[in-house]
Design a protein around this motif. Structure first.
Motif, mmCIF file in Angstrom:
data_model
loop_
_atom_site.group_PDB
_atom_site.id
_atom_site.type_symbol
_atom_site.label_atom_id
_atom_site.label_comp_id
_atom_site.label_asym_id
_atom_site.label_seq_id
_atom_site.Cartn_x
_atom_site.Cartn_y
_atom_site.Cartn_z
ATOM 1 N N PHE A 166 7.018 42.190 -3.689
ATOM 2 C CA PHE A 166 6.345 41.944 -2.413
ATOM 3 C C PHE A 166 5.810 40.510 -2.282
ATOM 4 C CE2 PHE A 166 5.835 46.709 -2.111
ATOM 5 C CZ PHE A 166 6.740 46.836 -1.063
ATOM 6 N N PRO A 167 5.169 39.942 -3.322
ATOM 7 C CA PRO A 167 4.739 38.538 -3.183
ATOM 8 C C PRO A 167 5.912 37.589 -2.939
ATOM 9 C CG PRO A 167 3.627 39.575 -5.036
ATOM 10 C CD PRO A 167 4.696 40.528 -4.592
ATOM 11 N N THR A 168 7.028 37.783 -3.645
ATOM 12 C CA THR A 168 8.192 36.904 -3.480
ATOM 13 C C THR A 168 8.821 37.086 -2.107
ATOM 14 O OG1 THR A 168 8.644 37.059 -5.855
ATOM 15 C CG2 THR A 168 10.410 36.212 -4.455
ATOM 16 N N MET A 169 8.988 38.328 -1.696
ATOM 17 C CA MET A 169 9.591 38.609 -0.392
ATOM 18 C C MET A 169 8.786 37.974 0.727
ATOM 19 S SD MET A 169 9.154 40.907 2.424
ATOM 20 C CE MET A 169 8.567 42.533 1.925
ATOM 21 N N ARG A 170 7.475 38.106 0.688
ATOM 22 C CA ARG A 170 6.635 37.560 1.756
ATOM 23 C C ARG A 170 6.606 36.032 1.735
ATOM 24 N NH1 ARG A 170 2.507 42.417 0.364
ATOM 25 N NH2 ARG A 170 3.317 43.921 1.903
ATOM 26 N N GLN A 171 6.606 35.454 0.537
ATOM 27 C CA GLN A 171 6.632 33.999 0.437
ATOM 28 C C GLN A 171 7.927 33.433 1.008
ATOM 29 O OE1 GLN A 171 4.413 31.766 -0.342
ATOM 30 N NE2 GLN A 171 5.830 30.025 -0.207
ATOM 31 N N ARG A 172 9.049 34.066 0.704
ATOM 32 C CA ARG A 172 10.340 33.566 1.205
ATOM 33 C C ARG A 172 10.455 33.767 2.711
ATOM 34 N NH1 ARG A 172 14.521 35.435 -3.679
ATOM 35 N NH2 ARG A 172 13.491 34.221 -5.321
ATOM 36 N N LEU A 199 16.866 54.260 -5.552
ATOM 37 C CA LEU A 199 15.671 54.046 -4.742
ATOM 38 C C LEU A 199 14.417 54.499 -5.481
ATOM 39 C CD1 LEU A 199 17.061 55.119 -1.259
ATOM 40 C CD2 LEU A 199 16.817 52.812 -2.185
ATOM 41 N N THR A 200 14.547 55.555 -6.275
ATOM 42 C CA THR A 200 13.416 55.998 -7.094
ATOM 43 C C THR A 200 13.014 54.903 -8.070
ATOM 44 O OG1 THR A 200 14.108 58.311 -6.913
ATOM 45 C CG2 THR A 200 12.609 57.755 -8.716
ATOM 46 N N ASN A 201 13.996 54.232 -8.660
ATOM 47 C CA ASN A 201 13.700 53.125 -9.577
ATOM 48 C C ASN A 201 12.918 52.020 -8.870
ATOM 49 O OD1 ASN A 201 15.009 54.446 -11.622
ATOM 50 N ND2 ASN A 201 16.815 53.126 -11.644
ATOM 51 N N LEU A 202 13.286 51.741 -7.608
ATOM 52 C CA LEU A 202 12.557 50.716 -6.857
ATOM 53 C C LEU A 202 11.103 51.129 -6.633
ATOM 54 C CD1 LEU A 202 14.957 49.578 -3.959
ATOM 55 C CD2 LEU A 202 14.457 48.386 -6.087
ATOM 56 N N LEU A 203 10.909 52.360 -6.247
ATOM 57 C CA LEU A 203 9.580 52.825 -5.849
ATOM 58 C C LEU A 203 8.640 53.040 -7.024
ATOM 59 C CD1 LEU A 203 10.617 55.475 -3.156
ATOM 60 C CD2 LEU A 203 9.844 53.136 -2.776
ATOM 61 N N TYR A 223 10.469 51.024 -12.111
ATOM 62 C CA TYR A 223 11.233 51.392 -13.312
ATOM 63 C C TYR A 223 11.609 50.155 -14.125
ATOM 64 C CZ TYR A 223 14.948 53.357 -16.219
ATOM 65 O OH TYR A 223 15.720 53.750 -17.283
ATOM 66 N N GLY A 224 11.283 50.180 -15.421
ATOM 67 C CA GLY A 224 11.701 49.110 -16.324
ATOM 68 C C GLY A 224 10.775 47.913 -16.361
ATOM 69 N N ILE A 225 10.049 47.652 -15.271
ATOM 70 C CA ILE A 225 9.145 46.502 -15.207
ATOM 71 C C ILE A 225 7.815 46.968 -14.627
ATOM 72 C CG2 ILE A 225 8.791 44.160 -14.329
ATOM 73 C CD1 ILE A 225 11.782 43.908 -13.949
ATOM 74 N N ALA A 226 6.769 46.876 -15.387
ATOM 75 C CA ALA A 226 5.459 47.337 -14.943
ATOM 76 C C ALA A 226 4.991 46.540 -13.722
ATOM 77 C CB ALA A 226 4.447 47.202 -16.077
ATOM 78 N N ASP A 227 4.495 47.251 -12.722
ATOM 79 C CA ASP A 227 3.952 46.629 -11.512
ATOM 80 C C ASP A 227 4.942 45.681 -10.834
ATOM 81 O OD1 ASP A 227 1.502 47.948 -11.838
ATOM 82 O OD2 ASP A 227 0.812 46.397 -13.219
ATOM 83 N N TRP A 228 6.237 46.014 -10.895
ATOM 84 C CA TRP A 228 7.280 45.162 -10.316
ATOM 85 C C TRP A 228 7.064 44.933 -8.827
ATOM 86 C CZ3 TRP A 228 11.183 46.288 -6.672
ATOM 87 C CH2 TRP A 228 12.199 45.341 -6.560
ATOM 88 N N LEU A 229 6.656 45.957 -8.096
ATOM 89 C CA LEU A 229 6.448 45.822 -6.659
ATOM 90 C C LEU A 229 5.313 44.856 -6.336
ATOM 91 C CD1 LEU A 229 6.839 49.528 -5.447
ATOM 92 C CD2 LEU A 229 8.402 47.637 -4.997
ATOM 93 N N ILE A 250 16.156 42.069 -5.862
ATOM 94 C CA ILE A 250 16.391 43.475 -5.553
ATOM 95 C C ILE A 250 17.561 44.040 -6.367
ATOM 96 C CG2 ILE A 250 17.448 44.935 -3.776
ATOM 97 C CD1 ILE A 250 14.580 45.013 -3.439
ATOM 98 N N LEU A 251 18.660 43.284 -6.464
ATOM 99 C CA LEU A 251 19.868 43.803 -7.121
ATOM 100 C C LEU A 251 19.638 44.217 -8.574
ATOM 101 C CD1 LEU A 251 22.728 41.566 -5.656
ATOM 102 C CD2 LEU A 251 22.431 44.034 -5.394
ATOM 103 N N PRO A 252 18.988 43.405 -9.408
ATOM 104 C CA PRO A 252 18.768 43.839 -10.800
ATOM 105 C C PRO A 252 17.975 45.142 -10.884
ATOM 106 C CG PRO A 252 18.373 41.487 -10.584
ATOM 107 C CD PRO A 252 18.502 42.021 -9.190
ATOM 108 N N GLN A 253 16.988 45.294 -10.013
ATOM 109 C CA GLN A 253 16.174 46.508 -10.044
ATOM 110 C C GLN A 253 16.965 47.729 -9.580
ATOM 111 O OE1 GLN A 253 13.360 46.376 -11.453
ATOM 112 N NE2 GLN A 253 12.359 48.333 -11.008
#
Length: 386
Positions: A288-294, A270-274, A277-283, A65-68
């Protein structure tokens, strides 16, 4: 009376009944948070500290989350001034697009739309098709009639989906029943979906009220709230949204938020998160896959520990918590016994939350949070067993 007590009594005499009620209100969750923070666990500097499995925060995804959040942020002159207190256009558009996609809205969310009487439930399943602590229409009816008999004016009801502290969620049929109940009784209904995306089992299919926009029996009295604190693990940024189709409600809420608007730099982050921004299909491909796995990995540690100890609990499907029954460990089956057990567990280095904090009318139920890194919940497991 001591001088301190006399001074406190004098100070309270300057407040209204509502003001005094606020400072005298017993908030178990805030007390638990304060006690935990007096001696917080740190693997390097304070390994004997308290493992906080009480506060509902997701601490498993800070590294992604922090880098994004920090990507491409530059404070511009435009951000230095008030601007639109309801939100910058870029943030409102990003928020509307996000809700439309991830909450499966039955029609596109428009940017202009982005802006307690307890119901006692029971663990007993009196009907074959109900679950423990299930929110039934009959329970809502009973709570409403009791409140009205006491002379209380009930204007609406608020509930969370997924449910805090159970970790369960409502089916589409159940949501329809709640909407019909509210419509029959001319009540507002507020859907708190703050844990909607925080799922940790493959068979979870949480239904959002936004996916039912075209089916609402009373659109002007149906409202939705969500925030970044849970699904995006950033409770410190203090940002959330209200969605409603009631224009008068939007105007009134806007008046209340004039002096507490989200800062422009935060909106940009927050706009960058949604917007990936910077990484295609980051969410979809990373966050989301990493968050749910952890979440799933940490949940497995806590669940397996409860199974090893033979502790009964409600199996959760979403959220950060497990609702467990510790009545057999209580010195007495009353509020005082529940409080004593809670403080005893805290003294042994694990912070959990008693059912008292959630207005549970059955003694012995506690909430434990598992949304910390596996290493931390593993230490918590060792302290719990010892």
């Amino acid at each position: 009376m001591s001088a301190t007590d006399a001074k406190e009594k004098q100070n309270q005499s300057y407040l209204s009944n509502r003001g005094n009620g606020m400072i005298n209100f017993e908030n178990i969750l805030f007390e638990a948070f304060a006690l935990t923070n007096k001696n917080p666990y740190n693997p390097k500097t304070n390994p004997q500290g308290i493992i906080n499995l009480n506060t509902s925060e997701n601490k498993t995804v800070a590294d992604i989350i922090l880098p994004q959040l920090n990507l491409g942020i530059e404070i511009t002159e435009e951000m230095m001034y008030y601007g639109n207190l309801s939100g910058r256009d870029y943030f409102l558009q990003a928020m509307a697009d996000f809700l439309t996609k991830y909450f499966k809205a039955s029609r596109p969310i428009l940017t202009k739309e982005v802006r307690l009487v307890p119901v006692y439930l029971t663990s007993e399943t009196k009907e074959s098709d109900t679950e423990p602590f299930e929110l039934t229409v009959s329970a809502l009816e009973a709570a409403l009639q009791k409140a009205r008999a006491q002379g209380k004016r009930v204007k609406g009801f608020l509930f969370s989906n997924p449910v805090n502290p159970l970790g369960t969620y409502f089916s589409k049929e159940m949501i329809r029943n709640y909407l019909d109940f509210a419509h029959r009784n001319e009540l507002h209904i507020i859907f708190d979906e703050i844990y909607y995306l925080s799922t940790h089992t493959s068979d979870t299919d949480v239904v959002s009220v936004l996916s039912m926009i075209n089916e609402l029996p009373d659109p002007d009295k149906t409202h939705f709230i969500w925030a970044f604190s849970k699904d995006f693990a950033i409770s410190g940024l203090r940002a959330g949204i209200l969605w409603t189709q009631n224009d008068a409600f939007v105007s009134a809420a806007g008046c209340c938020t004039t002096f507490s608007a989200i800062s422009p730099p935060t909106q940009k982050q927050l706009t960058n998160l949604l917007t990936d921004y910077g990484i295609a299909d980051w969410l979809d491909t990373l966050y989301f896959p990493t968050m749910r796995q952890r979440l799933r990995e940490s949940y497995d540690v806590v669940r397996n520990t409860l199974d090893e100890l033979g502790i009964h609990y409600i199996v959760p499907k979403a959220g950060f918590f497990i609702w467990m029954d510790l009545i057999e460990f209580m010195p007495s089956v009353d509020k005082e016994g529940e409080r004593k057990l809670w403080l005893t567990v805290l003294d042994h280095g694990v912070g959990i939350a008693p059912g008292l904090a959630f207005y549970c009318n059955e003694r012995g139920w506690f909430r434990i949070i598992f949304s910390s890194p596996v290493a931390v919940v593993t230490v918590g497991k060792i302290k719990w067993i010892s």
